[in-house]
Design a protein around this motif. Structure first.
Motif, PDB file in Angstrom:
ATOM      1  N   LEU A 121       0.829  -1.200   0.000  1.00 37.96           N
ATOM      2  CA  LEU A 121       0.000   0.000   0.000  1.00 37.96           C
ATOM      3  C   LEU A 121       0.867   1.254   0.000  1.00 37.96           C
ATOM      4  O   LEU A 121       0.487   2.295  -0.531  1.00 37.96           O
ATOM      5  N   PHE A 122       2.062   1.144   0.587  1.00 43.27           N
ATOM      6  CA  PHE A 122       2.914   2.320   0.744  1.00 43.27           C
ATOM      7  C   PHE A 122       3.993   2.390  -0.325  1.00 43.27           C
ATOM      8  O   PHE A 122       4.883   3.225  -0.249  1.00 43.27           O
ATOM      9  N   SER A 123       3.943   1.490  -1.334  1.00 46.05           N
ATOM     10  CA  SER A 123       4.846   1.625  -2.469  1.00 46.05           C
ATOM     11  C   SER A 123       4.351   2.792  -3.325  1.00 46.05           C
ATOM     12  O   SER A 123       3.211   3.260  -3.166  1.00 46.05           O
ATOM     13  N   ALA A 124       5.202   3.233  -4.241  1.00 42.58           N
ATOM     14  CA  ALA A 124       4.803   4.355  -5.108  1.00 42.58           C
ATOM     15  C   ALA A 124       3.523   4.004  -5.865  1.00 42.58           C
ATOM     16  O   ALA A 124       2.610   4.820  -6.008  1.00 42.58           O
ATOM     17  N   HIS A 125       3.439   2.743  -6.315  1.00 44.26           N
ATOM     18  CA  HIS A 125       2.268   2.319  -7.069  1.00 44.26           C
ATOM     19  C   HIS A 125       1.017   2.318  -6.195  1.00 44.26           C
ATOM     20  O   HIS A 125      -0.035   2.842  -6.580  1.00 44.26           O
ATOM     21  N   GLY A 126       1.152   1.752  -4.981  1.00 42.17           N
ATOM     22  CA  GLY A 126       0.010   1.701  -4.066  1.00 42.17           C
ATOM     23  C   GLY A 126      -0.481   3.088  -3.703  1.00 42.17           C
ATOM     24  O   GLY A 126      -1.689   3.369  -3.725  1.00 42.17           O
ATOM     25  N   LEU A 127       0.469   3.988  -3.406  1.00 40.38           N
ATOM     26  CA  LEU A 127       0.073   5.344  -3.012  1.00 40.38           C
ATOM     27  C   LEU A 127      -0.596   6.073  -4.178  1.00 40.38           C
ATOM     28  O   LEU A 127      -1.589   6.787  -3.996  1.00 40.38           O
ATOM     29  N   THR A 128      -0.057   5.877  -5.399  1.00 39.89           N
ATOM     30  CA  THR A 128      -0.657   6.542  -6.557  1.00 39.89           C
ATOM     31  C   THR A 128      -2.093   6.083  -6.745  1.00 39.89           C
ATOM     32  O   THR A 128      -3.012   6.885  -6.929  1.00 39.89           O
TER      33      THR A 128
ATOM     34  N   ALA B 222      -8.807  11.308 -15.535  1.00 38.70           N
ATOM     35  CA  ALA B 222      -8.260  11.061 -14.202  1.00 38.70           C
ATOM     36  C   ALA B 222      -8.258   9.586 -13.822  1.00 38.70           C
ATOM     37  O   ALA B 222      -7.560   9.200 -12.880  1.00 38.70           O
ATOM     38  N   PHE B 223      -9.012   8.738 -14.545  1.00 44.18           N
ATOM     39  CA  PHE B 223      -8.979   7.319 -14.209  1.00 44.18           C
ATOM     40  C   PHE B 223      -7.602   6.722 -14.473  1.00 44.18           C
ATOM     41  O   PHE B 223      -7.335   5.582 -14.101  1.00 44.18           O
ATOM     42  N   SER B 224      -6.713   7.484 -15.112  1.00 40.58           N
ATOM     43  CA  SER B 224      -5.343   7.006 -15.325  1.00 40.58           C
ATOM     44  C   SER B 224      -4.625   6.758 -13.992  1.00 40.58           C
ATOM     45  O   SER B 224      -3.667   5.995 -13.965  1.00 40.58           O
ATOM     46  N   VAL B 225      -5.077   7.377 -12.894  1.00 43.47           N
ATOM     47  CA  VAL B 225      -4.434   7.080 -11.602  1.00 43.47           C
ATOM     48  C   VAL B 225      -4.707   5.644 -11.176  1.00 43.47           C
ATOM     49  O   VAL B 225      -4.030   5.123 -10.300  1.00 43.47           O
ATOM     50  N   GLN B 226      -5.688   5.006 -11.799  1.00 46.46           N
ATOM     51  CA  GLN B 226      -6.037   3.635 -11.408  1.00 46.46           C
ATOM     52  C   GLN B 226      -5.324   2.596 -12.266  1.00 46.46           C
ATOM     53  O   GLN B 226      -5.692   1.436 -12.240  1.00 46.46           O
ATOM     54  N   GLN B 227      -4.300   3.002 -13.018  1.00 46.53           N
ATOM     55  CA  GLN B 227      -3.579   2.008 -13.820  1.00 46.53           C
ATOM     56  C   GLN B 227      -2.807   1.080 -12.903  1.00 46.53           C
ATOM     57  O   GLN B 227      -2.016   1.520 -12.084  1.00 46.53           O
ATOM     58  N   GLY B 228      -3.068  -0.210 -13.061  1.00 43.69           N
ATOM     59  CA  GLY B 228      -2.403  -1.176 -12.206  1.00 43.69           C
ATOM     60  C   GLY B 228      -1.116  -1.697 -12.805  1.00 43.69           C
ATOM     61  O   GLY B 228      -0.306  -2.309 -12.124  1.00 43.69           O
ATOM     62  N   THR B 229      -0.931  -1.500 -14.106  1.00 44.84           N
ATOM     63  CA  THR B 229       0.254  -2.015 -14.770  1.00 44.84           C
ATOM     64  C   THR B 229       1.295  -0.920 -14.856  1.00 44.84           C
ATOM     65  O   THR B 229       0.959   0.226 -15.134  1.00 44.84           O
ATOM     66  N   GLN B 230       2.563  -1.298 -14.608  1.00 42.53           N
ATOM     67  CA  GLN B 230       3.605  -0.298 -14.780  1.00 42.53           C
ATOM     68  C   GLN B 230       4.040  -0.279 -16.244  1.00 42.53           C
ATOM     69  O   GLN B 230       4.358  -1.314 -16.829  1.00 42.53           O
ATOM     70  N   TYR B 231       4.008   0.889 -16.837  1.00 37.43           N
ATOM     71  CA  TYR B 231       4.465   1.045 -18.216  1.00 37.43           C
ATOM     72  C   TYR B 231       5.831   1.693 -18.206  1.00 37.43           C
ATOM     73  O   TYR B 231       6.142   2.509 -17.344  1.00 37.43           O
ATOM     74  N   TYR B 232       6.675   1.292 -19.167  1.00 38.01           N
ATOM     75  CA  TYR B 232       8.024   1.831 -19.246  1.00 38.01           C
ATOM     76  C   TYR B 232       8.148   2.623 -20.533  1.00 38.01           C
ATOM     77  O   TYR B 232       7.672   2.167 -21.584  1.00 38.01           O
ATOM     78  N   PRO B 233       8.780   3.785 -20.475  1.00 41.38           N
ATOM     79  CA  PRO B 233       8.915   4.557 -21.712  1.00 41.38           C
ATOM     80  C   PRO B 233       9.713   3.795 -22.772  1.00 41.38           C
ATOM     81  O   PRO B 233       9.520   4.024 -23.965  1.00 41.38           O
TER      82      PRO B 233
END
Lengths: 546, 287
Positions: A421-428, A491-502
């Motif tokens: 929950l406290f990882s960058a992904h969880g917090l986002t 704003a639903f982009s904050v709910q992306q669960g997959t990490q994308y890499y440039p």
């Protein structure tokens, strides 16, 4: 009416006027909110329903029939799923050393077997042969096994020279695509666990790009030249025809002036194809009858190399990069929070429209605090704060439980990691969802102040936020893309669960839970809508009677 | 819209009791419909919401007809008729608001007490409301669907939806297109009843419109996003909007989760259930 009595002096209270600062205004609005029992019930319902619906969607998300629940490739040093497929011309390097080469050409084609596609489509594809992330250069790897630790320096199709290591790391070097006139000079140097990448435009003046520390790198490593080129995705979307065609591409590179320092063997180079695509990989990546994969052995020099006049020429297909799944099960499950979202939209609108409906109340409010702007700002802060808390609790519970449900349903952790929950992904995801709740409620409050009708305000804001989500899965890609960039649904982009890499091109279909904007940029779009709506409401309410 | 007709009635002098209702003492359905129609047309929001519904339906349909392009029927599964009627999914929102307000505004203003004093039979009053509202929804639906089909039929051939590419053009002379267009008009009527029924049961405009739009708009998103083929199918078959809009399909009908008329029937069941709930609450609970 005729009166003869003199006008009485207006009554003045003997009491001192009470404080009328902004804090008092906030307290008054907070009192109004908490003393309406239906609103407290609505707020709790928003949090509970958001969590329950998300957990239900995650619980129903089956790995069966969904290509991509499994890891089709290898597992990298960090435990993450990776794509590790390329042509490698290599030697064993024992101990420290370095390798230098000039890349004089990098070209690409789309080798499509005859009859697989109409000729016109094949011709149209040929200009796409060199992908922006087609790559060729120098690499030092722990072993030949797919997924092993590495550091590489490379020229790319459209992103200049890069240094990449251990799949997820990417550092930019000099710009430009290599050619015979302007070759890309590359150097990779190993010292213990540390590998340093350099580039140069002329082979004499060198610039350090970056340094990679590969913990536990064996003393003998595999080092040499590589070429690879990622698949081309042709996607179209529109009215239940979500078409995805995935085509292999082939990059060909020419290396000149190869020089080595250190404990290199006297023997010559060996050509290998690393990470031959398996049938499972093809199925998982494609999952579509139109998917066209390169037949092994159908391309000359794939897995080998040609030498002429000191120049090494060879071709490769694949990628050395993190594996990005097509589907986003966590992000899709988080659409369950929509149930809570429409509840807070209703609360936001009702927080002000009920005051207009009971005409007395808004007049009392404005009599107590005649500055309209301050009243609306206080209302926005109160409704924003309470809905933020509701969203935070609902999303935090949903995040924890939904991830474990997905994992229990067979979505493998290397592709769909369980984040804290406290990882960058969880917090986002959690703070982002709470923020979307708060901003949607503020937007609804402002629209409510503008049109003074509950049903109209609620319907308008639900229409603004939810309808674009429906249209985005129906419309062609270009329209869907703009809908999800410009409307509050961005704003639903904050709910992306997959990490994308440039550094990894991926298929971005809204249908699969992918959004065109990065999480906080999408969030900003909604914030702009909310701020503009509040500003508009203040402007109108100040100019209008009550 | 103004309240002009009332003044003319008042100017006519003493009102003579009408023969059809004088004997029974209670107003019949005719009178109730007349009363509801007067309430309906003399509120300014009625006109605005009907206009919004028509404009949004036509606008969104025309945009979809002009942006969705197809090379050939073999390579593209888009359905020209469904594309040309995209706006129905948006235009329904204003209509649902209109239907909810038609009853909830009576509760918020206290008008309901006068209405029920004049027409004490709850069933008669609700039936009158349903008749007035459905008629208005159908008229608005005919206007917006007809315009969408006619404009879409002119635009779509330019985007590859031609007979040469294997598509049946969107013209009303074709049976499936006629069914889609007529069904879309009925869809509007059923959505109005669905919203009216829920609003009668819930009595509060904010709560009613939130529940109605939640059921209409959020369930299809769940159906779209859920990663489970069985549940996806269930959502598509039984959620009111997805099922009801199945009537717009003219291609690959056999491959759809639910047939056109069966789908509209599912929406009919939702509307009937909502009206029943509304009737029950109105009949057995004090206003």
């Amino acid at each position: 009416m005729i009166t003869t009595t003199p006008t009485p002096t207006p009554y003045r209270s003997a009491q001192r006027p009470g404080p009328d600062g902004f804090a008092q205004l906030l307290r008054a609005e907070w009192t109004k909110f908490r003393t309406v029992r239906a609103w407290a019930v609505g707020l709790v319902a928003a949090a509970v329903l958001a969590a329950l619906a998300t957990i239900a969607l995650a619980g129903a998300a089956s790995d069966k029939g969904n290509p991509g629940a499994q890891n089709p490739g290898a597992v990298g040093p960090g435990g993450e799923a990776v794509t590790d497929q390329f042509t490698f011309v290599h030697q064993a390097l024992a101990g420290n050393g370095s390798i230098t080469a000039a890349l004089t050409s990098l070209t690409g084609t789309v080798p499509i077997p005859p009859g697989a596609m109409p000729q016109a489509a094949v011709r149209a594809l040929q200009s796409e042969g060199l992908r922006p992330w087609s790559k060729a250069g120098l690499i030092i790897r722990a072993s030949l096994k797919p997924g092993s630790a590495y550091a590489a320096v490379m020229a790319t199709g459209a992103h200049g020279v890069r240094m990449q290591y251990d799949y997820t790391h990417d550092i930019a070097g000099q710009a430009g695509t290599p050619s015979a006139a302007a070759p890309a000079w590359l150097r990779l140097s190993r010292s213990g666990d540390t590998i340093t990448g350099y580039d140069s435009a002329d082979g004499t003046h060198w610039t350090k790009i970056g340094t990679a520390t590969l913990a536990g790198l064996p003393s003998t490593v595999q080092a040499g030249l590589f070429v690879t080129s990622p698949d081309l995705f042709l996607t179209s979307q529109g009215f239940a025809s979500n078409n995805g065609v995935q085509v292999s591409t082939l990059a060909t590179a020419k290396f000149n002036d190869i020089s080595r320092h250190g404990a290199w063997p006297a023997a010559g180079w060996t050509g290998s194809t690393i990470g031959e695509p398996t049938t499972a990989l093809q199925k998982a990546l494609c999952g579509h009858p139109d998917c066209i994969k390169l037949a092994p052995g159908s391309v000359p020099n794939l897995g080998g190399f040609g030498v002429s006049g000191g120049a090494y020429t060879f071709s490769g297909t694949g990628d050395i990069a993190p594996y990005v799944p097509v589907l986003d099960p966590l992000g899709l499950s988080f659409k369950g929070t929509l149930v809570g979202l429409i509840a807070v939209i209703a609360l936001g609108a009702l927080f002000i429209t009920t005051e207009f409906r009971r005409g007395m109340m808004i007049r009392t409010t404005f009599a107590a605090s005649p500055r309209r702007g301050r009243v609306l700002v206080a209302k926005a802060l109160v409704i924003g704060a309470v809905t933020f808390v509701a969203g935070l609790i609902g999303a935090a519970v949903a995040f924890e439980v939904a991830q474990s449900k997905l994992s229990a349903n067979g979505w493998v952790k290397s592709v769909f990691p369980i984040d804290s929950l406290f990882s960058a992904h969880g917090l986002t995801m959690v703070i982002g969802t709470a923020g979307v709740f708060a901003l949607a409620a503020v937007l609804a409050m402002a629209v409510g102040a503008l049109i003074r009708r509950s049903a109209g305000a609620i319907a308008a804001v639900i229409g603004l936020i939810v309808v674009p989500l429906i249209l985005a899965t129906l419309m062609p890609m270009t329209i869907a893309d703009w809908l999800l960039r410009l409307t509050p649904a961005a704003a639903f982009s904050v709910q992306q669960g997959t990490q994308y890499y440039p550094q990894v091109s991926h298929v971005c279909l809204p249908y699969n839970g992918c959004y065109p904007l990065s999480p906080w940029n999408g969030f900003t779009v909604l914030a702009v809508w909310a701020v503009l709506a509040v500003a508009g409401a203040i402007y109108v309410v100040r100019r209008r009677d009550t | 819209m103004t309240a002009m007709p009332e003044t003319t009635v008042a100017a006519r002098g003493p009102v003579t009791p009408r023969s059809d209702s004088a004997g029974a003492g209670l107003p019949g359905l005719r009178d109730a419909v007349h009363a509801e129609w007067t309430k309906f047309r003399t509120v300014s929001s009625t006109g605005w919401l009907l206009l919004t519904s028509v404009v949004v339906t036509i606008g969104a349909s025309v945009i979809a007809s002009s942006v969705v392009k197809c090379g050939s029927a073999a390579s593209c599964s888009a359905d020209p008729t469904k594309v040309g009627l995209t706006g129905v999914a948006l235009g329904q929102i204003a209509l649902a608001v209109l239907a909810a307000l038609f009853v909830t505004s009576e509760y918020s203003t206290g008008m309901i007490r006068i209405s029920l004093t004049a027409v004490p039979l709850r069933t008669t009053m609700l039936a009158a409301k349903a008749i007035v509202l459905t008629s208005a929804a159908l008229v608005a639906g005919v206007a917006s669907v007809l315009a969408s089909v006619l404009i879409g039929g002119l635009l779509e051939p330019g985007n590859g939806f031609t007979a040469a590419n294997g598509f049946r053009p969107m013209t009303l002379t074709h049976g499936a297109v006629l069914r889609a267009a007529g069904g879309s008009v009925l869809y509007f009527g059923l959505i109005a009843l669905f919203s009216l029924g829920l609003a009668t049961a819930l009595r509060d405009s904010g709560l009613a419109i939130t529940v109605v739009l939640g059921l209409l708009l959020v369930l299809p998103i769940f159906g779209n996003m859920i990663l489970n083929p069985h549940w996806e199918r269930r959502f598509q078959r039984y959620s009111p909007m997805d099922a009801g809009l199945a009537i717009q399909v003219t291609r690959n009908i056999g491959k759809q989760p639910i047939g056109p008329w069966e789908g509209l029937g599912v929406l009919g069941l939702w509307a009937a259930a909502a009206m029943l709930a509304g009737w029950f609450v109105l009949r057995f609970r004090d206003a």
